[in-house]
Design a protein around this motif. Structure first.
Motif, PDB file in Angstrom:
ATOM      1  N   LYS A   5       7.725   1.032   8.554  1.00 25.08           N
ATOM      2  CA  LYS A   5       7.430  -0.153   8.004  1.00 25.08           C
ATOM      3  C   LYS A   5       7.804  -0.362   6.735  1.00 25.08           C
ATOM      4  O   LYS A   5       7.476   0.813   5.970  1.00 25.08           O
ATOM      5  CB  LYS A   5       5.857  -0.444   7.971  1.00 25.08           C
ATOM      6  CG  LYS A   5       5.468  -0.866   9.225  1.00 25.08           C
ATOM      7  CD  LYS A   5       3.869  -1.431   9.236  1.00 25.08           C
ATOM      8  CE  LYS A   5       3.549  -1.990  10.372  1.00 25.08           C
ATOM      9  NZ  LYS A   5       2.045  -2.499  10.386  1.00 25.08           N
TER      10      LYS A   5
ATOM     11  N   ASP B  16       7.188  -4.247   2.368  1.00 26.46           N
ATOM     12  CA  ASP B  16       6.612  -5.673   2.375  1.00 26.46           C
ATOM     13  C   ASP B  16       5.695  -5.363   3.703  1.00 26.46           C
ATOM     14  O   ASP B  16       5.019  -6.324   3.931  1.00 26.46           O
ATOM     15  CB  ASP B  16       7.569  -6.511   2.505  1.00 26.46           C
ATOM     16  CG  ASP B  16       8.621  -6.448   3.604  1.00 26.46           C
ATOM     17  OD1 ASP B  16       8.736  -5.430   4.364  1.00 26.46           O
ATOM     18  OD2 ASP B  16       9.452  -7.551   3.779  1.00 26.46           O
TER      19      ASP B  16
ATOM     20  N   GLN C  96       6.888  -5.089   6.530  1.00 23.53           N
ATOM     21  CA  GLN C  96       7.726  -5.557   7.667  1.00 23.53           C
ATOM     22  C   GLN C  96       8.332  -4.227   8.282  1.00 23.53           C
ATOM     23  O   GLN C  96       8.696  -3.306   7.819  1.00 23.53           O
ATOM     24  CB  GLN C  96       8.684  -6.578   7.248  1.00 23.53           C
ATOM     25  CG  GLN C  96       8.233  -7.988   6.942  1.00 23.53           C
ATOM     26  CD  GLN C  96       7.404  -8.632   7.912  1.00 23.53           C
ATOM     27  OE1 GLN C  96       7.852  -8.733   9.072  1.00 23.53           O
ATOM     28  NE2 GLN C  96       6.238  -8.887   7.580  1.00 23.53           N
ATOM     29  N   VAL C  97       8.492  -4.393   9.870  1.00 23.21           N
ATOM     30  CA  VAL C  97       9.234  -3.448  10.658  1.00 23.21           C
ATOM     31  C   VAL C  97      10.545  -3.264  10.560  1.00 23.21           C
ATOM     32  O   VAL C  97      11.080  -4.366  10.249  1.00 23.21           O
ATOM     33  CB  VAL C  97       8.767  -3.333  12.104  1.00 23.21           C
ATOM     34  CG1 VAL C  97       9.434  -2.226  12.770  1.00 23.21           C
ATOM     35  CG2 VAL C  97       7.207  -3.323  12.234  1.00 23.21           C
ATOM     36  N   ALA C  98      11.217  -2.148  10.032  1.00 21.14           N
ATOM     37  CA  ALA C  98      12.606  -2.089   9.994  1.00 21.14           C
ATOM     38  C   ALA C  98      13.081  -0.803  10.918  1.00 21.14           C
ATOM     39  O   ALA C  98      12.307   0.014  11.419  1.00 21.14           O
ATOM     40  CB  ALA C  98      12.923  -1.724   8.496  1.00 21.14           C
TER      41      ALA C  98
ATOM     42  N   THR D 169      12.518  -7.611  14.934  1.00 20.59           N
ATOM     43  CA  THR D 169      11.589  -8.957  15.017  1.00 20.59           C
ATOM     44  C   THR D 169      10.634  -8.507  15.583  1.00 20.59           C
ATOM     45  O   THR D 169      10.252  -7.791  16.526  1.00 20.59           O
ATOM     46  CB  THR D 169      12.419 -10.178  15.150  1.00 20.59           C
ATOM     47  OG1 THR D 169      11.355 -11.212  14.949  1.00 20.59           O
ATOM     48  CG2 THR D 169      12.664 -10.127  16.768  1.00 20.59           C
ATOM     49  N   LEU D 170       9.367  -9.345  15.129  1.00 21.07           N
ATOM     50  CA  LEU D 170       7.930  -8.778  16.055  1.00 21.07           C
ATOM     51  C   LEU D 170       7.890 -10.173  16.628  1.00 21.07           C
ATOM     52  O   LEU D 170       7.986 -11.218  16.221  1.00 21.07           O
ATOM     53  CB  LEU D 170       6.810  -8.724  14.983  1.00 21.07           C
ATOM     54  CG  LEU D 170       7.116  -7.373  13.930  1.00 21.07           C
ATOM     55  CD1 LEU D 170       5.780  -7.428  13.258  1.00 21.07           C
ATOM     56  CD2 LEU D 170       7.243  -6.262  14.834  1.00 21.07           C
ATOM     57  N   ARG D 171       7.344 -10.037  18.066  1.00 17.17           N
ATOM     58  CA  ARG D 171       6.970 -11.227  18.846  1.00 17.17           C
ATOM     59  C   ARG D 171       5.968 -10.584  19.842  1.00 17.17           C
ATOM     60  O   ARG D 171       6.439  -9.561  20.644  1.00 17.17           O
ATOM     61  CB  ARG D 171       8.262 -11.883  19.352  1.00 17.17           C
ATOM     62  CG  ARG D 171       7.540 -13.134  20.067  1.00 17.17           C
ATOM     63  CD  ARG D 171       8.709 -14.431  20.219  1.00 17.17           C
ATOM     64  NE  ARG D 171       9.477 -14.607  19.156  1.00 17.17           N
ATOM     65  CZ  ARG D 171      10.062 -15.803  19.001  1.00 17.17           C
ATOM     66  NH1 ARG D 171      10.898 -16.241  19.808  1.00 17.17           N
ATOM     67  NH2 ARG D 171      10.910 -16.059  17.661  1.00 17.17           N
TER      68      ARG D 171
ATOM     69  N   VAL E 228       7.962  -4.996  18.950  1.00 18.92           N
ATOM     70  CA  VAL E 228       8.899  -4.725  18.110  1.00 18.92           C
ATOM     71  C   VAL E 228      10.198  -4.929  18.974  1.00 18.92           C
ATOM     72  O   VAL E 228      10.291  -4.064  19.964  1.00 18.92           O
ATOM     73  CB  VAL E 228       8.861  -3.137  17.412  1.00 18.92           C
ATOM     74  CG1 VAL E 228      10.032  -3.158  16.521  1.00 18.92           C
ATOM     75  CG2 VAL E 228       7.491  -3.366  16.601  1.00 18.92           C
TER      76      VAL E 228
END
Length: 350
Positions: free
Chosen positions: A37, A40, A42-44, A102-104, A108
């Motif tokens: 993470k 921010d 967000q996952v990287a 991206t996350l959905r 991941v």
């Protein structure tokens, strides 16, 4: 061997969250990646390779959104650039590869190929995720077998009669012919079994939905393959004569088996499995019961596939034979081969 310019499930978001300040190392399409993470939240994802001495970055920890190598403390940013190392000048280091993420749907997703081509508009869409009318439960298996063997397995359910005899298998699967068709890049295989006795797993599901588990049912299996490796299987039973797949909800127990298959190497893959159901969606105890039952079923598949892979690896020169029941897997492999040829500019295969 792997389609690269596409989205794969890398991990469940909960799997990454459970690690806290530690990154997650995962090999996808023969590429070692480290997920973490960023500043921010967000996952990287970056290459799992420290540019200093080559140590795996996944053995380090996350410090204020930076990935710190566990060997000498070098810190990487989400863009793959070195940003800090105690007492050293390192900002001139060449960047390592950073991956589009991206996350959905609680997962991941990662794009292993050309990062300039990464496009969230190409993400698959599923109506049953994030939908209060559905419940979902699943898990993860690391399978030491070619990912295409799992596709073959899921696109030919006749094996259920033998591999899963105590849960979802029954002779009627063998006795009922299947229909296979190709629509663009999708392969659809279906089998409908009218007026039969439900097997143990579906008797349990019928009871959970208030149906008589001993009643005769119309059973269906509709397998849908879409590239790169996703397979969704409509499965269920309805009281006989009530319309089968199209029966009203009060007359059936209906689910979608969710299969996200992510290649790791030529002889291993990550298998994110689950079941989305449309009956009793708020019953958490039932979700856990189905997850446990489904997990046991897929564990039987995993054991068989790994032994199958061991045999194939030992005798690579032996040609495997084909039957008409293999049509779903054959057509799915043809689509994979064509997309691989297009991606690699080697022409299009039939």
């Amino acid at each position: 061997m792997f389609i690269q310019n596409t989205w794969y499930v890398a991990c469940a978001l909960s799997e990454l969250q459970a690690l806290g300040e530690r990154p997650l190392g995962r090999t996808i399409c023969n590429q070692k990646m480290a997920f973490f993470k960023g500043p921010d939240g967000q996952v990287a994802a970056v290459e799992d390779f420290c540019p200093h001495r080559g140590a795996p970055l996944s053995l380090g920890k996350v410090c204020q959104g930076r990935l710190q190598c566990g060997y000498h403390g070098l810190e990487m940013g989400v863009d793959g650039k070195t940003v800090h190392m105690p007492g050293q000048r390192v900002r001139g280091f060449p960047a390592i590869k950073a991956y589009a993420v991206t996350l959905r749907y609680g997962f991941v997703w990662v794009w292993p190929g050309d990062q300039a081509k990464a496009d969230v508009a190409q993400m698959p869409v599923f109506a049953f995720f994030d939908n209060p009318a559905w419940a979902y439960g699943g898990g993860l298996y690391h399978v030491k077998a070619d990912y295409r063997l799992m596709i073959d397995n899921l696109m030919d359910l006749t094996h259920e009669t033998y591999v899963h005899a105590g849960s979802i298998g029954q002779p009627e699967i063998d006795e009922t012919p299947c229909e296979t068709r190709v629509e663009g890049d999708q392969v659809i295989l279906q089998r409908h079994m009218p007026g039969i006795q439900a097997p143990p797993f579906w008797q349990m599901a019928m009871s959970a939905n208030g149906l008589d588990p001993q009643a005769k049912v119309d059973r269906w299996q509709i397998c849908r393959f879409t590239p790169p490796t996703h397979i969704m299987i409509d499965v269920g039973v309805a009281l006989a004569g009530k319309g089968g797949f199209d029966a009203a909800p009060e007359h059936k127990a209906y689910s979608v088996v969710v299969d996200f298959i992510t290649p790791e190497t030529e002889t291993s893959h990550w298998y994110h499995w689950g079941m989305a159901r449309q009956f009793k969606p708020h019953d958490a105890e039932l979700t856990d019961k189905i997850r446990a039952g489904q997990g046991g079923i897929f564990n039987e598949d995993m054991q068989l596939l790994q032994l199958q892979q061991a045999n194939i690896s030992q005798w690579p020169e032996r040609k495997l034979l084909m039957l008409n029941i293999d049509s779903g897997g054959v057509q799915s492999r043809r689509i994979i081969d064509r997309l691989l040829a297009e991606e690699n500019n080697t022409g299009v295969t039939a």
